[in-house]
Scaffold this active site. Structure first.
Site, PDB file in Angstrom:
ATOM      1  N   ALA A  35      93.347  53.547 106.558  1.00  0.00           N
ATOM      2  CA  ALA A  35      92.313  52.862 107.342  1.00  0.00           C
ATOM      3  C   ALA A  35      91.007  53.663 107.332  1.00  0.00           C
ATOM      4  CB  ALA A  35      92.800  52.664 108.768  1.00  0.00           C
ATOM      5  N   GLU A  36      91.149  54.977 107.488  1.00  0.00           N
ATOM      6  CA  GLU A  36      89.941  55.820 107.478  1.00  0.00           C
ATOM      7  C   GLU A  36      89.244  55.733 106.118  1.00  0.00           C
ATOM      8  OE1 GLU A  36      90.527  59.866 109.717  1.00  0.00           O
ATOM      9  OE2 GLU A  36      92.497  59.035 109.202  1.00  0.00           O
ATOM     10  N   ASP A  38      89.464  53.240 103.942  1.00  0.00           N
ATOM     11  CA  ASP A  38      88.844  51.921 103.805  1.00  0.00           C
ATOM     12  C   ASP A  38      87.513  51.856 104.548  1.00  0.00           C
ATOM     13  OD1 ASP A  38      90.913  51.113 102.275  1.00  0.00           O
ATOM     14  OD2 ASP A  38      91.960  50.032 103.877  1.00  0.00           O
ATOM     15  N   SER A  83      96.207  65.238  65.239  1.00  0.00           N
ATOM     16  CA  SER A  83      97.584  65.017  65.641  1.00  0.00           C
ATOM     17  C   SER A  83      98.419  66.199  65.159  1.00  0.00           C
ATOM     18  CB  SER A  83      98.065  63.725  65.019  1.00  0.00           C
ATOM     19  OG  SER A  83      99.191  63.305  65.711  1.00  0.00           O
ATOM     20  N   LEU A  84      99.698  66.193  65.439  1.00  0.00           N
ATOM     21  CA  LEU A  84     100.524  67.360  65.114  1.00  0.00           C
ATOM     22  C   LEU A  84     101.688  67.015  64.208  1.00  0.00           C
ATOM     23  CD1 LEU A  84     100.863  69.067  68.611  1.00  0.00           C
ATOM     24  CD2 LEU A  84      99.392  69.759  66.732  1.00  0.00           C
ATOM     25  N   GLU A 116     104.106  71.659  76.658  1.00  0.00           N
ATOM     26  CA  GLU A 116     103.724  70.598  77.599  1.00  0.00           C
ATOM     27  C   GLU A 116     104.471  69.319  77.236  1.00  0.00           C
ATOM     28  OE1 GLU A 116      99.516  70.020  77.065  1.00  0.00           O
ATOM     29  OE2 GLU A 116      99.253  72.180  76.950  1.00  0.00           O
ATOM     30  N   LYS A 118     105.010  65.756  75.966  1.00  0.00           N
ATOM     31  CA  LYS A 118     104.239  64.906  75.059  1.00  0.00           C
ATOM     32  C   LYS A 118     104.272  63.518  75.673  1.00  0.00           C
ATOM     33  CE  LYS A 118     104.456  63.468  70.199  1.00  0.00           C
ATOM     34  NZ  LYS A 118     103.660  62.325  70.416  1.00  0.00           N
ATOM     35  N   ASP A 120     103.789  59.725  76.263  1.00  0.00           N
ATOM     36  CA  ASP A 120     103.781  58.588  75.358  1.00  0.00           C
ATOM     37  C   ASP A 120     102.754  57.572  75.833  1.00  0.00           C
ATOM     38  OD1 ASP A 120     104.422  57.097  73.231  1.00  0.00           O
ATOM     39  OD2 ASP A 120     106.352  56.400  73.982  1.00  0.00           O
ATOM     40  N   ARG A 139      91.111  57.125  70.661  1.00  0.00           N
ATOM     41  CA  ARG A 139      91.179  58.033  69.531  1.00  0.00           C
ATOM     42  C   ARG A 139      90.704  57.366  68.244  1.00  0.00           C
ATOM     43  NH1 ARG A 139      95.357  59.447  65.753  1.00  0.00           N
ATOM     44  NH2 ARG A 139      95.090  61.610  65.111  1.00  0.00           N
ATOM     45  N   TYR A 243      94.666  67.600  78.828  1.00  0.00           N
ATOM     46  CA  TYR A 243      95.271  68.828  78.318  1.00  0.00           C
ATOM     47  C   TYR A 243      94.415  69.633  77.355  1.00  0.00           C
ATOM     48  CZ  TYR A 243      96.498  65.368  74.745  1.00  0.00           C
ATOM     49  OH  TYR A 243      96.454  64.355  73.836  1.00  0.00           O
ATOM     50  N   LYS A 331     110.062  66.257  68.938  1.00  0.00           N
ATOM     51  CA  LYS A 331     110.353  64.862  69.290  1.00  0.00           C
ATOM     52  C   LYS A 331     111.768  64.725  69.825  1.00  0.00           C
ATOM     53  CE  LYS A 331     107.887  61.671  67.175  1.00  0.00           C
ATOM     54  NZ  LYS A 331     107.048  60.630  67.743  1.00  0.00           N
ATOM     55  N   CYS A 425     133.953  27.452  78.679  1.00  0.00           N
ATOM     56  CA  CYS A 425     134.143  28.857  79.046  1.00  0.00           C
ATOM     57  C   CYS A 425     134.896  29.574  77.920  1.00  0.00           C
ATOM     58  CB  CYS A 425     134.926  28.936  80.348  1.00  0.00           C
ATOM     59  SG  CYS A 425     135.492  30.600  80.720  1.00  0.00           S
ATOM     60  N   CYS A 428     138.672  30.404  79.375  1.00  0.00           N
ATOM     61  CA  CYS A 428     139.694  29.400  79.676  1.00  0.00           C
ATOM     62  C   CYS A 428     139.471  28.093  78.925  1.00  0.00           C
ATOM     63  CB  CYS A 428     139.744  29.138  81.173  1.00  0.00           C
ATOM     64  SG  CYS A 428     138.243  28.385  81.819  1.00  0.00           S
ATOM     65  N   CYS A 443     131.416  28.905  84.838  1.00  0.00           N
ATOM     66  CA  CYS A 443     132.741  28.344  84.639  1.00  0.00           C
ATOM     67  C   CYS A 443     133.276  28.115  86.054  1.00  0.00           C
ATOM     68  CB  CYS A 443     133.631  29.347  83.905  1.00  0.00           C
ATOM     69  SG  CYS A 443     135.382  28.936  84.030  1.00  0.00           S
ATOM     70  N   CYS A 448     140.640  30.374  85.859  1.00  0.00           N
ATOM     71  CA  CYS A 448     140.129  31.032  84.641  1.00  0.00           C
ATOM     72  C   CYS A 448     140.587  32.494  84.620  1.00  0.00           C
ATOM     73  CB  CYS A 448     138.604  30.939  84.613  1.00  0.00           C
ATOM     74  SG  CYS A 448     137.864  31.938  83.314  1.00  0.00           S
TER      75      CYS A 448
HETATM   76  S1  IVH Z   1      97.971  68.235  71.780  1.00  0.00           S
HETATM   77  C1  IVH Z   1      95.734  69.276  67.988  1.00  0.00           C
HETATM   78  N1  IVH Z   1      99.169  67.717  74.049  1.00  0.00           N
HETATM   79  O1  IVH Z   1     100.951  63.476  70.978  1.00  0.00           O
HETATM   80  C2  IVH Z   1      96.249  68.959  69.295  1.00  0.00           C
HETATM   81  N2  IVH Z   1      99.092  66.025  72.405  1.00  0.00           N
HETATM   82  O2  IVH Z   1     100.734  64.818  67.775  1.00  0.00           O
HETATM   83  C3  IVH Z   1      97.129  67.782  69.280  1.00  0.00           C
HETATM   84  N3  IVH Z   1     100.126  63.923  73.089  1.00  0.00           N
HETATM   85  O3  IVH Z   1      98.888  61.749  69.325  1.00  0.00           O
HETATM   86  C4  IVH Z   1      97.413  67.166  70.537  1.00  0.00           C
HETATM   87  N4  IVH Z   1     100.730  64.578  75.089  1.00  0.00           N
HETATM   88  O4  IVH Z   1      97.916  62.051  71.606  1.00  0.00           O
HETATM   89  C5  IVH Z   1      98.816  67.251  72.826  1.00  0.00           C
HETATM   90  N5  IVH Z   1     100.174  67.382  76.111  1.00  0.00           N
HETATM   91  C6  IVH Z   1      99.819  66.930  74.909  1.00  0.00           C
HETATM   92  C7  IVH Z   1     100.110  65.615  74.492  1.00  0.00           C
HETATM   93  C8  IVH Z   1      99.731  65.207  73.216  1.00  0.00           C
HETATM   94  C9  IVH Z   1     100.719  63.578  74.227  1.00  0.00           C
HETATM   95  C10 IVH Z   1     100.007  63.046  71.905  1.00  0.00           C
HETATM   96  C11 IVH Z   1      98.687  63.125  71.229  1.00  0.00           C
HETATM   97  C12 IVH Z   1      99.002  63.069  69.758  1.00  0.00           C
HETATM   98  C13 IVH Z   1     100.431  63.469  69.691  1.00  0.00           C
HETATM   99  C14 IVH Z   1     100.585  64.871  69.121  1.00  0.00           C
END
Ligand code: IVH
Length: 699
Positions: A35-36, A38, A83-84, A116, A118, A120, A139, A243, A331, A425, A428, A443, A448
């Site tokens: 409420a505060e 809002d 990407s990695l 960390e 990952k 999705d 991206r 991150y 993964k 059924c 039966c 059924c 049955c």
């Molecule tokens: S680091 C070069 N940190 O996972 C640095 N990526 O291949 C690369 N993702 O598509 C990214 N959580 O979008 C990093 N804590 C995290 C992440 C993260 C998700 C995704 C990122 C990339 C893929 C890594």
């Protein structure tokens, strides 16, 4: 108010509201009531309406409401968004380090890694100028993305200005020691995600509106951010975790670990699951731990990212192709797979309801081979247009049974067959019916065999007869030894000994387990009868008003409906159940067998259904929290502020607070919604699943 006072008040309100947003959405730790909050927002809206020229992009009133865009403008990233490479086992992580460590400069500090989750989701690149959020992009191809600034503004956890609370002269609550300076230009990388719960809610809403459902939270987040109408985006909760710093024109931390802390200090949402290690063994152990832990977080995590902590070292290690050497993505085993749907089978439940399931070409999913998956119900099957012979996507989340997500339409050959609803059924062979107002097919043959077996195994499960599962129940019915749960008490030792797989010891154990249930509390026996709608909670409620099955059998619909918490459908089901001669016989058999059919001490209607139970509340409920807490207290329960080993239930509303929710998942504290709470106090609306109901019964 004088003009300058208005401007000052506006600035003050913005800072304050942004700060409260941060406390609420990012820290899950609000310091003001709804409420505060809002009231502050209302005041700001009113003042801005008076002085529209003062509206700035970081005003919290600007999170929603902008006009649809024509399309998305392309934005070049200040540095490639990379990407990695992947690893799928501890050995592959070691092999990665073996491969890349030689590229680290000789004078590099001893290695350390930050791990960390990952997330999705969808990578977003956030640009800040003098602390103000000015641009946000997807991206795209890694070099050029799409400008989704307006949509990103609707994300509550995205700071519109950093540091949060920084513009506040009075320091109305910014944590001490969080004074940070920021470069005038700062570009941050994060992941936009949708919480699993929000995703499920969104899909339910989409289904009701007959709109497209999303396959997974990632697609939902992506679809939402690429929505051309930000007003639609605003109705779909997305959240964010940051991150990395992509670019800055001032001093920023030299390690990943410090970067995470720095981002957190500025007010960016940062995952609390990051960890720093100085040994690769520990890194691997952490990764393996997480495979189990992935279901305890409220969002999808598809792996972990391992990064060389020292950013100078990481940069010096260079790249292979388009992936930096100084990081690797671990993964998790996949949860989705595609395979062929060979045939559609049909199960018969204890109420006679038929449900379809898929027989699949065996496929590996999350580490196990699966050949069967549920198809929920016939309506779902039709809506998703799943055909026999289709290549389908199957999915398994947590430890739940795999289910068919939908067909892969591109793989159709034209040979697939459309499934026709069963006319008889499968157990039966009697014709089935489909009531007009229901999606189910039933059924209705009382004899049955499959229904009988299910009713017997349900009876056994509710009465808690150890060792009597579905298989045994089916066998007993097939051999003509039992027709209902009551017959179990009349089983003869010599008959059981003739069954294959039943040695003397197991027969004696089974008979003892059956006998042990004669003294079960009345509510349990009542629930075991299998009356539609009468599960654990309703059975408890009824036994508070009726001290025996005989008195309950006399009750009329009107009397039953008068009980608070009883709906008219269940009341009717109870009356109709007891009216059937077959059911009266069932009860007589129970009585003759010595099963207790009355309450030992007739308890008067009581208000303490939640006696001794401790609750924690999180998220937005349909009523103010105070009111809900009051209801809990009225029924004998207790409400506390944080989840611990002593918490019996976490009551979660919409957008539940991350920390309480995660803690509850970690401690395996049951998480319930409001509807479930109402059920528990006997004021529920709808029936629950069997398992949920059983959990509520006294032993
Ligand atoms: S680091 C070069 N940190 O996972 C640095 N990526 O291949 C690369 N993702 O598509 C990214 N959580 O979008 C990093 N804590 C995290 C992440 C993260 C998700 C995704 C990122 C990339 C893929 C890594």
């Amino acid at each position: 108010m004088a003009q300058n006072e208005i401007a000052e008040r506006i600035a003050q309100l913005r800072d304050e509201i942004n700060y409260h947003n941060y406390r609420y959405y990012t820290l899950n730790d609000p310091t003001v009531s709804d409420a505060e909050y809002d009231a502050l927002l209302d005041e700001l809206r009113a003042l801005e309406a008076e002085r529209p020229e003062t509206v700035t992009p970081d005003s919290p009133t600007q999170r929603v409401g902008a006009q649809p865009a024509e399309g998305f403008v392309k934005v070049e990233h200040p540095a490639p968004i990379l990407s990695l490479d992947k690893a799928t086992s501890g050995d592959e992580i070691r092999a990665w380090w073996e491969r890349v460590s030689k590229f680290a400069p000789e004078d590099a500090p001893s290695p350390a890694w930050v791990v960390e989750p990952k997330l999705d989701g969808l990578t977003v690149v956030l640009h800040y100028e003098d602390g103000l959020f000015i641009l946000g992009a997807t991206r795209g191809n890694g070099y050029v993305g799409e400008d989704v600034t307006t949509n990103l503004r609707t994300i509550r956890t995205l700071p519109l200005r950093v540091p949060i609370g920084g513009g506040d002269p009075s320091g109305f609550g910014r944590p001490k020691g969080s004074e940070v300076t920021i470069p005038s230009r700062l570009v941050v990388r994060g992941e936009a995600i949708m919480l699993i719960e929000d995703f499920e809610k969104l899909n339910r809403r989409q289904t009701e509106a007959e709109k497209k459902v999303f396959a997974n939270p990632r697609n939902a987040a992506a679809g939402t951010l690429r929505q051309l109408d930000p007003r639609v985006t605003a109705t779909r909760p997305i959240t964010l975790l940051c991150y990395a710093i992509i670019e800055a024109d001032g001093p920023v931390p030299a390690t990943q670990w410090e970067t995470l802390n720095y981002l957190r200090k500025l007010g960016f949402p940062v995952s609390e699951h990051g960890a720093r290690f100085e040994s690769l063994d520990e890194v691997i152990a952490y990764c393996e731990e997480w495979i189990e832990k992935r279901d305890t977080v409220p969002y999808e995590v598809d792996g972990l990212v391992i990064k060389v902590d020292n950013l100078t070292t990481r940069a010096a290690m260079g790249m292979v192709g388009r992936a930096p050497r100084g990081g690797v993505a671990f993964k998790f085993p996949g949860r989705e797979a595609t395979t062929r749907l060979l045939e559609i089978g049909v199960n018969v439940g204890r109420t006679g309801a038929l449900t379809p399931f898929a027989m699949l070409e065996p496929v590996q999913l999350g580490g196990v081979t699966i050949q069967k998956a549920t198809l929920h119900n016939f309506e779902d099957l039709e809506r998703k247009d799943i055909r026999i012979g289709d290549t389908v996507t199957v999915r398994r989340a947590g430890d739940v049974i795999p289910y068919v997500v939908g067909p892969v339409r591109e793989k159709r050959t034209g040979e697939e067959k459309v499934y026709k609803l069963p006319q008889v059924c499968p157990s039966c062979g009697e014709p089935v019916i489909s009531p007009e107002e229901e999606v189910a097919v039933y059924c209705v043959n009382v004899a049955c065999p499959e229904q009988r077996a299910r009713r017997v195994s349900y009876f056994a499960a509710v009465m808690d007869i150890e060792g009597l599962g579905e298989r045994t129940a089916r066998l007993l019915v097939e051999r003509g030894l039992v027709q209902d749960g009551a017959d179990l008490y009349y089983l003869k030792r010599e008959d059981l000994l003739e069954l294959e797989g039943f040695a003397e010891k197991s027969v004696d154990n089974l008979l003892a387990a059956i006998r042990a249930t004669q003294e079960r509390p009345l509510a349990r026996t009542l629930a075991a009868l299998g009356i539609r709608g009468v599960g654990g909670a309703i059975a408890q409620l009824l036994t508070q008003h009726y001290a025996s099955l005989d008195t309950l059998a006399q009750a009329d619909q009107e009397k039953l409906e008068a009980i608070e918490g009883m709906g008219p459908h269940t009341a009717r089901a109870v009356v109709e159940w007891f009216a059937r001669p077959r059911h009266r016989e069932f009860i007589e058999k129970l009585r003759q067998a010595g099963v207790k059919l009355e309450q030992e001490i007739a308890t008067a209607p009581t208000e303490s259904l939640l006696d001794g139970l401790t609750f924690v509340i999180t998220g937005t409920l349909s009523r103010p929290r105070k009111e809900v807490a009051e209801t809990i207290k009225q029924h004998g329960g207790k409400v506390v502020g944080s989840v611990s080993g002593k918490t019996d239930y976490l009551l979660a509303g919409e957008s539940p607070g991350g920390s309480k929710y995660r803690k509850a998942r970690q401690l395996e504290t049951p998480i319930i919604d409001e509807a479930r709470l109402m059920e528990m106090i006997g004021q529920g609306q709808k029936d629950n699943s069997d398992e949920e109901q059983l959990a509520l019964l006294p032993k």
